[in-house]
Design an enzyme around this catalytic site. Structure first.
Site, short mmCIF file in Angstrom:
data_model
loop_
_atom_site.label_atom_id
_atom_site.label_comp_id
_atom_site.label_asym_id
_atom_site.label_seq_id
_atom_site.Cartn_x
_atom_site.Cartn_y
_atom_site.Cartn_z
N ASP A 9 0.79 -1.26 0.32
CA ASP A 9 0.00 0.21 -0.24
C ASP A 9 0.79 1.02 0.03
O ASP A 9 1.28 2.06 1.00
CB ASP A 9 -1.00 -0.14 1.56
N GLU A 69 -2.00 -1.85 -4.59
CA GLU A 69 -3.24 -1.63 -5.40
C GLU A 69 -2.53 -0.13 -6.49
O GLU A 69 -1.74 0.54 -6.69
CB GLU A 69 -2.93 -0.38 -3.66
N ASP A 141 -2.49 1.53 7.54
CA ASP A 141 -1.54 1.11 6.23
C ASP A 141 -1.02 -0.41 5.49
O ASP A 141 -0.97 -0.50 5.06
CB ASP A 141 -0.04 2.12 5.84
#
Length: 158
Positions: A9, A69, A141
């Site tokens: 992430d 992502e 996170d």
């Protein structure tokens, strides 16, 4: 056959990472963490820190592949650019280690983990704890990174 997946992430401020082992439909948490950089540090050095940090994670935990992502367009163009630069540093570390990287939209990750693409960070973290019971998560996170790895395990069968 088991597969070790590194979930990522990326963010310039705090990049989350998580490593899981997948064997059939069974998921096992291996490790997770967060890499933070200081806004007072020059950009090039911050990106180098992210690259080196992820390269170290890869060297220590030897994942078979990575998942990240996709970049999303933020309302603030400067924020989007910083996110893209952080992603570049992180993806370069993966590429340098010879890892393939699967990229997934944030909404798809949330849908795979929570059941809705509109889930918030707390819902994602709660489901990660359900799917990886007993896991001590380093922060929001890191939870998102573990969610990316779990989603990748379900979405990509190889």
């Amino acid at each position: 056959m088991s597969v070790i997946i590194l979930g990522l992430d990326p963010s310039l401020t705090c990049t989350g990472w998580g490593v899981i082992r997948v064997e059939g439909s069974r998921l096992q948490h291996l490790v997770n963490g967060q890499l933070s950089t200081s806004p007072k540090t020059p950009m090039a050095q911050r990106l180098a820190e992210l690259h080196a940090g992820i390269a170290t994670v890869i060297a220590e935990h030897k994942p078979d592949r990575a998942a990240c992502e996709e970049v999303f367009v933020n309302d603030n163009p400067k924020s989007t650019l910083k996110l893209a630069q952080a992603r570049g540093a992180v993806l370069t570390a993966c590429g340098g280690a010879g890892l393939s990287v699967n990229e997934h939209a944030a909404r798809l990750v949330k849908k795979a983990i929570v059941g809705t693409g509109a889930a918030d960070k707390k819902q994602v973290a709660a489901m990660v704890k359900v799917l990886l019971p007993g896991t001590a998560i380093a922060g929001a996170d890191a939870a998102d990174a573990l969610a990316v790895a779990i989603a990748d395990a379900h979405l990509v069968r190889r």
